[in-house]
Each structure stands twice: as structure tokens, then as C-alpha cells.
Scaffold this active site. Structure first.
Site, short mmCIF file in Angstrom:
data_model
loop_
_atom_site.label_atom_id
_atom_site.label_comp_id
_atom_site.label_asym_id
_atom_site.label_seq_id
_atom_site.Cartn_x
_atom_site.Cartn_y
_atom_site.Cartn_z
N SER A 96 36.35 36.62 44.81
CA SER A 96 36.51 36.33 43.39
C SER A 96 36.99 37.50 42.55
O SER A 96 37.28 37.30 41.36
CB SER A 96 35.19 35.81 42.82
OG SER A 96 34.97 34.48 43.26
N LYS A 99 40.04 36.59 40.81
CA LYS A 99 40.06 35.94 39.50
C LYS A 99 40.60 36.86 38.42
O LYS A 99 41.19 36.41 37.44
CB LYS A 99 38.67 35.43 39.14
CG LYS A 99 38.16 34.27 40.00
CD LYS A 99 36.75 33.88 39.62
CE LYS A 99 36.31 32.56 40.26
NZ LYS A 99 36.18 32.63 41.72
N TYR A 182 29.80 29.22 36.02
CA TYR A 182 30.76 29.94 36.87
C TYR A 182 31.34 28.96 37.88
O TYR A 182 30.61 28.22 38.54
CB TYR A 182 30.05 31.08 37.57
CG TYR A 182 30.96 32.00 38.35
CD1 TYR A 182 31.79 32.90 37.69
CD2 TYR A 182 30.97 31.98 39.74
CE1 TYR A 182 32.62 33.75 38.40
CE2 TYR A 182 31.80 32.82 40.46
CZ TYR A 182 32.61 33.71 39.78
OH TYR A 182 33.44 34.55 40.49
N GLU A 304 34.17 41.00 33.59
CA GLU A 304 32.94 40.93 32.81
C GLU A 304 32.57 42.36 32.45
O GLU A 304 32.81 43.27 33.24
CB GLU A 304 31.85 40.24 33.64
CG GLU A 304 32.22 38.80 33.98
CD GLU A 304 31.55 38.29 35.26
OE1 GLU A 304 30.64 38.97 35.78
OE2 GLU A 304 31.95 37.20 35.73
N LYS A 347 33.58 43.25 38.53
CA LYS A 347 33.71 41.91 39.13
C LYS A 347 33.32 41.99 40.59
O LYS A 347 33.73 42.90 41.31
CB LYS A 347 35.15 41.40 39.02
CG LYS A 347 35.29 39.93 39.46
CD LYS A 347 34.62 38.99 38.47
CE LYS A 347 34.60 37.54 38.97
NZ LYS A 347 33.55 37.33 39.99
N THR A 348 32.50 41.04 41.00
CA THR A 348 32.16 40.89 42.42
C THR A 348 33.09 39.86 43.06
O THR A 348 33.71 39.05 42.37
CB THR A 348 30.71 40.41 42.59
OG1 THR A 348 30.57 39.13 41.95
CG2 THR A 348 29.72 41.39 41.97
N GLY A 349 33.14 39.89 44.38
CA GLY A 349 33.93 38.89 45.10
C GLY A 349 33.47 38.76 46.54
O GLY A 349 33.14 39.76 47.18
N SER A 350 33.44 37.53 47.04
CA SER A 350 33.00 37.28 48.41
C SER A 350 33.80 36.14 49.03
O SER A 350 34.21 35.21 48.34
CB SER A 350 31.52 36.88 48.45
OG SER A 350 30.69 37.86 47.88
#
Length: 394
Positions: A96, A99, A182, A304, A347-350
Site C-alpha cells: 500500500s 497508494k 481504509y 498520512e 505510509k505502511t504497505g504489505s
């Protein structure tokens, strides 16, 4: 890190400040402004190595920019099967964090006069006319406030040829604009509309327009054959090899693959956009705009952000599973606000086999990217970044 490892770091030929040494021992931070490479390495090792061991992560790449200078720290292997070592050029799935690229494209489309974030979704895409999207704006899709779109597409709609049918029949749970939920379908449709407004398929406009304008040459939606040797193998919670599977609006929501080097360049572009063309500068400013707050988190486009400095507890709360899984009533900022002088963007993403985290503080001219070929818990990523950024800025 045990005392023997700490002493090894002290023998690197550079003297650590006493407070940096305190960080290695778990008690304190070093003073910003005069770090040597060895000091930065010691701080990063102290934050990364224990978590990598605890989470059984095969490989990690960490990139840090300090005062415009990149530093790379690579750990373990890109593939357990081949034993290939991780480098700053290894390609990781960033989930993510993608995004933020999608949001930049949408903001670029607006800066180029192709799109208005205030338009309704059905105005941009006539196929949605007569649906709930007659009353949902492009901005609401980009800020997860369409009215309760779910985290993921239902399994029977998770395909390119089925997603429009899903949107046409979708019924909102909340009034549009009232709640943050989300959602991959929400952000995915946001990106789909942006590309549609520019008259090109999403993958094409990303890879031929946006990424080159950002100066990113090793960032991909579909890794080309010539680059496959650099594509890390991901591993799931059972340590089985996995890579991301195709799905509806996958490129828009979670499809980017990139390296620590390119991702750090992206951070630099976000912190110092003045070298970019005017529409791209405007686009980045739009993604950094605050639209509403939930707790201590301010929602931008993709990004964010939080007032800085920020405590670990507040940063963990903003990146918690509750923020991702639950609906939150929002209070819109009227008018939307440019970010304050001291702010941390993140921002995190997985994906099934990868975990990523990006954080940067423009006022301190510092940023960090953390890439791993295992999906490990978000709190552990946040702890690494918070420890390193605090050590290098306080």
C-alpha cells in the site's frame, strides 16, 4: 544486539557519541548534525537486527537520507533458495505504499487540468452513472470516505472484468464524506479515474509519465524480464515463497515494486520537489495537504502525517490494525490545510510476502525506507523507523 556486537561497532574506526552508544544499549539517542557513517550504521543495526531475528525475516533493505545524502544498509538474502544477497537495487513489493504513487498521479492529473478532485466519480466515468457514485467525489475516494467501501474486494468481484459491476451495485454504509474506512477498492477506483481522465490505461500512464517525471528508473508495476533477477522472493507467515497475485485495481492499490535506492529517491522528491516541473511540484503539494484528522493522524492523499516530534505510542496508534480495519468518523478541515512546518509523513504497505514502511520529516531533511521480503507486523516497522529518526534528529 548484545554487548559484543556493540563493541564491534565501536571498533569501526569512528567514535560514537555517548548518547548514540546509549541507544545501542536501549537508553537514549544521539545528537543530530554530526553523525558519521559508522554512527548511523550502529543506530540502524541496533534497531533492525533484533526485529529481523525475532520475526525470522530473510532479507531487509533500509535506506536513510540525511541532509540529502543517502545511506544504505542491507541485511540477509533476497531469496533463500538462491542465497542472493539483498542490495539497495533489490526489488521489493511495497504493497500500500503504492497508494502514495497513485495519489501523486491523481494530483498530477488535477495540476495538468485533466481532473478535478471535486468531480463526482460518475462524472469522470459515465459507466458509473445511476449508481451511488453519482454522490461520491474523486477526493472522497482518495481519502477513503466514499461511504464504507471495504478493505478488499469480495472474492467474486476481485478481477478486472468484474470490478465495475461491483461498483455499480455497491450500496454505501455511511453518508459519503462522513467516515474513514481504509479501502483498496476506494483508492483503486481513485487511481482508475485519474488515469481515465488522462486518456490512458493506469499502468501505461504510471510507467511512461509519472515515474519518469519523478526520476525513478527502477520502479515498476510489472517487473520486466530484464529486471527479474533483482526481484526478491517474498515469504509468508509460514515461510512459504509467495509473490503478489493479480487482482482488481491491484496496480493502483498495492502493485508497485521498487528498490531502496529508488524509493529513497522518491522520498527526496517529496521532501524537495523544487527540481521537478511545476505540475509535479503542485501534485506533491496536493498529496501533502491535510483533509481531515482521525486522532493524531492527518489524512493527506496517499500519505498520512503527524506533528513532529511524535511519541512512539501515537505513531503506533495511527498505524494500528484498528485504523485499517475499523470505520472512523472524520472531521474535515475547512479549508484543507497545507502541512505544518514540523511534520512526519508516513505510509505502511504489505503484500502476502513483503512488508514496507516509509517515513520522512522534511523540516529535518531526513527520511527512511524499510523494505522486507516478509510480511511482518506494522508495529515492528514503526518501531524501527521511530528509533532511527529519533536518534538522528533529537
Amino acid at each position: 544486539m548484545d554487548s559484543g556486537s556493540i563493541m564491534h561497532n565501536l571498533k569501526l574506526g569512528k567514535v560514537l557519541s555517548c548518547s548514540a552508544f546509549g541507544l545501542l544499549l536501549g537508553a537514549g539517542y544521539c545528537v543530530a548534525g554530526s553523525q558519521t557513517d559508522a554512527q548511523i550504521e550502529a543506530v540502524v543495526n541496533a534497531a533492525v537486527v533484533p526485529i529481523m531475528q525475532q520475526q525470522n525475516i530473510p532479507g531487509m533493505a533500509v535506506g536513510i537520507t540525511v541532509d540529502g545524502k543517502p545511506h544504505y544498509f542491507n541485511y540477509g538474502v533476497a531469496s533463500k533458495e538462491t542465497g542472493t544477497a539483498v542490495t539497495e537495487s533489490t526489488l521489493f513489493e511495497i504493497g500500500s505504499v503504492s497508494k502514495t504513487f497513485t495519489a501523486t498521479l491523481a494530483a498530477y492529473a488535477q495540476a495538468s487540468g485533466k481532473l478535478s478532485l471535486s468531480d463526482t466519480a460518475s462524472h469522470i466515468l459515465p459507466a458509473l452513472r445511476g449508481s451511488a457514485f453519482d454522490h461520491v467525489s474523486v477526493l472522497q475516494l482518495g481519502t477513503y470516505t466514499a461511504g464504507g467501501l471495504p478493505l478488499q474486494f469480495p472474492s467474486d468481484a476481485d478481477a478486472p472484468d468484474k470490478m465495475l459491476g461491483y461498483f455499480k451495485q455497491w450500496k454505501p454504509v455511511y453518508a459519503s464524506g462522513s467516515h474513514r474506512q481504509y479501502s483498496n477498492p476506494s483508492l483503486g477506483l481513485f487511481g482508475y479515474l485519474a488515469a481515465h481522465s488522462m486518456g490512458q490505461p493506469f499502468d501505461e500512464v504510471m510507467e511512461k509519465t509519472l515515474l519518469p517525471k519523478l526520476g525513478l528508473q527502477h520502479t515498476f508495476l510489472k517487473v520486466p524480464p530484464a529486471q527479474m533477477a533483482l526481484y526478491a522472493q517474498g515469504y509468508n507467515k509460514d515461510d512459504k515463497p509467495v509473490r503478489v497475485e493479480p487482482g482488481a485495481l491491484d496496480s493502483q492499490a498495492y502493485g508497485v515494486k521498487t528498490s531502496a535506492s529508488d524509493l529513497l529517491g522518491y522520498v527526496e522528491a517529496n521532501m524537495k520537489p523544487s527540481d521537478l516541473e511545476a505540475p509535479m511540484q503542485q501534485a506533491i503539494a496536493t498529496t501533502h495537504t491535510g483533509f481531515y484528522k482521525v486522532g493524531d493522524m492527518t489524512q493527506g492523499l496517499g500519505w498520512e502525517f503527524y506533528s513532529y516530534p511524535i511519541s512512539l505510542d501515537k505513531l503506533l496508534a495511527g498505524n494500528s490494525s484498528q485504523m485499517a480495519m475499523e470505520a472512523h468518523k472524520v472531521k474535515w478541515l475547512n479549508p484543507p490545510q497545507a502541512h505544518p512546518d514540523n511534520v512526519l509523513f508516513n505510509k505502511t504497505g504489505s503484500t502476502g510476502g513483503f512488508g514496507a514502511y516509509v517515513a520522512y520529516v522534511p523540516s529535518k531533511d531526513i527520511g527512511i525506507v524499510i523494505l522486507a521480503n516478509k510480511n511482518y507486523p506494522n508495529p515492528e516497522r514503526v518501531k524501527i523507523a521511530h528509533a532511527v529518526l529519533s536518534a538522528l534528529t533529537e
